[in-house]
Design an enzyme around this catalytic site. Structure first.
Site, PDB file in Angstrom:
ATOM      1  N   CYS A   1      44.586  46.504  42.761  1.00 16.43           N
ATOM      2  CA  CYS A   1      44.682  46.471  44.491  1.00 16.43           C
ATOM      3  C   CYS A   1      42.687  46.921  44.356  1.00 16.43           C
ATOM      4  O   CYS A   1      42.471  45.341  44.300  1.00 16.43           O
ATOM      5  CB  CYS A   1      44.574  46.780  45.848  1.00 16.43           C
ATOM      6  SG  CYS A   1      45.220  48.433  46.005  1.00 16.43           S
TER       7      CYS A   1
ATOM      8  N   HIS B   1      46.343  50.865  49.345  1.00 17.07           N
ATOM      9  CA  HIS B   1      45.617  49.851  48.827  1.00 17.07           C
ATOM     10  C   HIS B   1      44.329  49.298  49.371  1.00 17.07           C
ATOM     11  O   HIS B   1      43.821  49.604  50.600  1.00 17.07           O
ATOM     12  CB  HIS B   1      46.633  48.628  49.859  1.00 17.07           C
ATOM     13  CG  HIS B   1      46.407  47.323  49.738  1.00 17.07           C
ATOM     14  ND1 HIS B   1      47.051  47.118  48.657  1.00 17.07           N
ATOM     15  CD2 HIS B   1      46.197  46.413  50.611  1.00 17.07           C
ATOM     16  CE1 HIS B   1      47.198  45.429  48.050  1.00 17.07           C
ATOM     17  NE2 HIS B   1      46.164  45.603  50.149  1.00 17.07           N
TER      18      HIS B   1
ATOM     19  N   ASP C   1      43.473  39.505  49.906  1.00 16.43           N
ATOM     20  CA  ASP C   1      44.274  40.710  50.162  1.00 16.43           C
ATOM     21  C   ASP C   1      44.851  40.195  48.934  1.00 16.43           C
ATOM     22  O   ASP C   1      45.538  39.178  48.536  1.00 16.43           O
ATOM     23  CB  ASP C   1      44.653  40.720  50.884  1.00 16.43           C
ATOM     24  CG  ASP C   1      45.946  42.086  51.034  1.00 16.43           C
ATOM     25  OD1 ASP C   1      46.029  42.179  49.565  1.00 16.43           O
ATOM     26  OD2 ASP C   1      46.093  42.450  52.169  1.00 16.43           O
TER      27      ASP C   1
END
Length: 279
Positions: A20, A126, A141
């Site tokens: 991520c 994250h 995202d």
């Protein structure tokens, strides 16, 4: 009057393993400028410099001043999670600053976030980016199938709610890349995609219309319980890529004093030559 960046297209990366941080950096830049190996090299170089500083300061044996055992990396885990320092170094290549939102210098962004261009959000390993592209705000995202459009009012409310749930938020300022050659990068990795705003909206609506696991829900539901959401997401993404782990391990070995510094795979000049103009 200047035209839209990237021909009006949105660049989005869908989650791969635990990358991520890579997805976050690339969506800030709106193009696939960095790979996991580039960030691993930056992490390696940061580790080398930190160890050098500790040696010069007479720190040795046991845990280091950074809370790690000697030889361990403070900037990247073996499954591909990177520190904020690595993200900062990557964006510095493009003359972009990463500033904690609670710093005094970022106070205007706390009052009028819609006047800024990008925010980085972090919680429980994250990372994701909220970015303004061609005057419109999107949540990029990587757990979402497509960028999620945010109104200017909802942008401010979202940032406030994220802060309330313990997310760390960073403001990104500077001269963002204006153009990324889509043809040059279309085969650069397997998780990047270019979408029109209309396609992004269609995919988002389609995704929201079917029942999905909690980590795939929209931002409104995400804000209701982010710890649960990303805890479950982590379980679903727990099958790490063995090649990635081997590459990161090799990069960390290169960071030892005996082998010298590991440099990013692309220098600042080489990076800037890729896209040319900045906005």
């Amino acid at each position: 009057m200047e035209g839209p960046i990237n021909g009006g297209m949105l660049y989005h990366e869908v989650q791969e393993s635990k990358l991520c941080a890579v997805h976050c950096v690339n969506t800030v830049l709106q193009g696939p400028f960095f790979s996991e190996f580039d960030l691993a090299a930056l992490a390696s170089d940061l580790d080398r410099k930190e160890r050098q500083m500790m040696l010069e300061g007479g720190v040795g044996g046991g845990e280091t001043a950074y809370g790690c055992l000697p030889g361990e990396s403070h900037n990247v885990s073996m499954d591909g999670d990177f520190s904020i320092q690595v993200l900062q170094k990557a964006l510095e290549v493009w003359d972009l600053q990463v500033i904690p939102l609670d710093c005094p210098v970022a106070e205007p962004a706390q009052i009028d976030p819609e006047l800024e261009n990008a925010f980085i959000c972090h919680l429980q390993d994250h990372w994701f980016c909220i970015r303004k592209v061609n005057g419109e705000w999107y949540n990029f995202d990587s757990l979402y199938a497509a960028p999620e459009h945010l109104s200017k009012f909802y942008l401010s409310a979202s940032l406030d709610t994220l802060k309330g749930f313990g997310w760390s938020i960073f403001l990104v300022r500077g001269n963002f890349p204006k153009e990324c050659s889509i043809a040059s990068f279309e085969a650069s990795n397997g998780f990047g995609q270019w979408l029109s705003p209309e396609d992004a909206e269609r995919i988002t609506k389609s995704s929201n219309s079917v029942q999905r696991p909690p980590h795939r829900t929209g931002l409104t539901q995400q804000l209701s319980d982010p710890s649960l959401e990303y805890g479950e997401a982590e379980l679903l993404l727990d099958a790490e890529d063995e090649d990635l782990k081997a590459a990161i391990a090799a990069s960390l070995l290169e960071s030892t004093p005996a082998t010298g510094s590991a440099l990013p795979s692309m220098s600042q000049d080489e990076n800037k030559n890729i896209s040319g103009e900045k906005e």
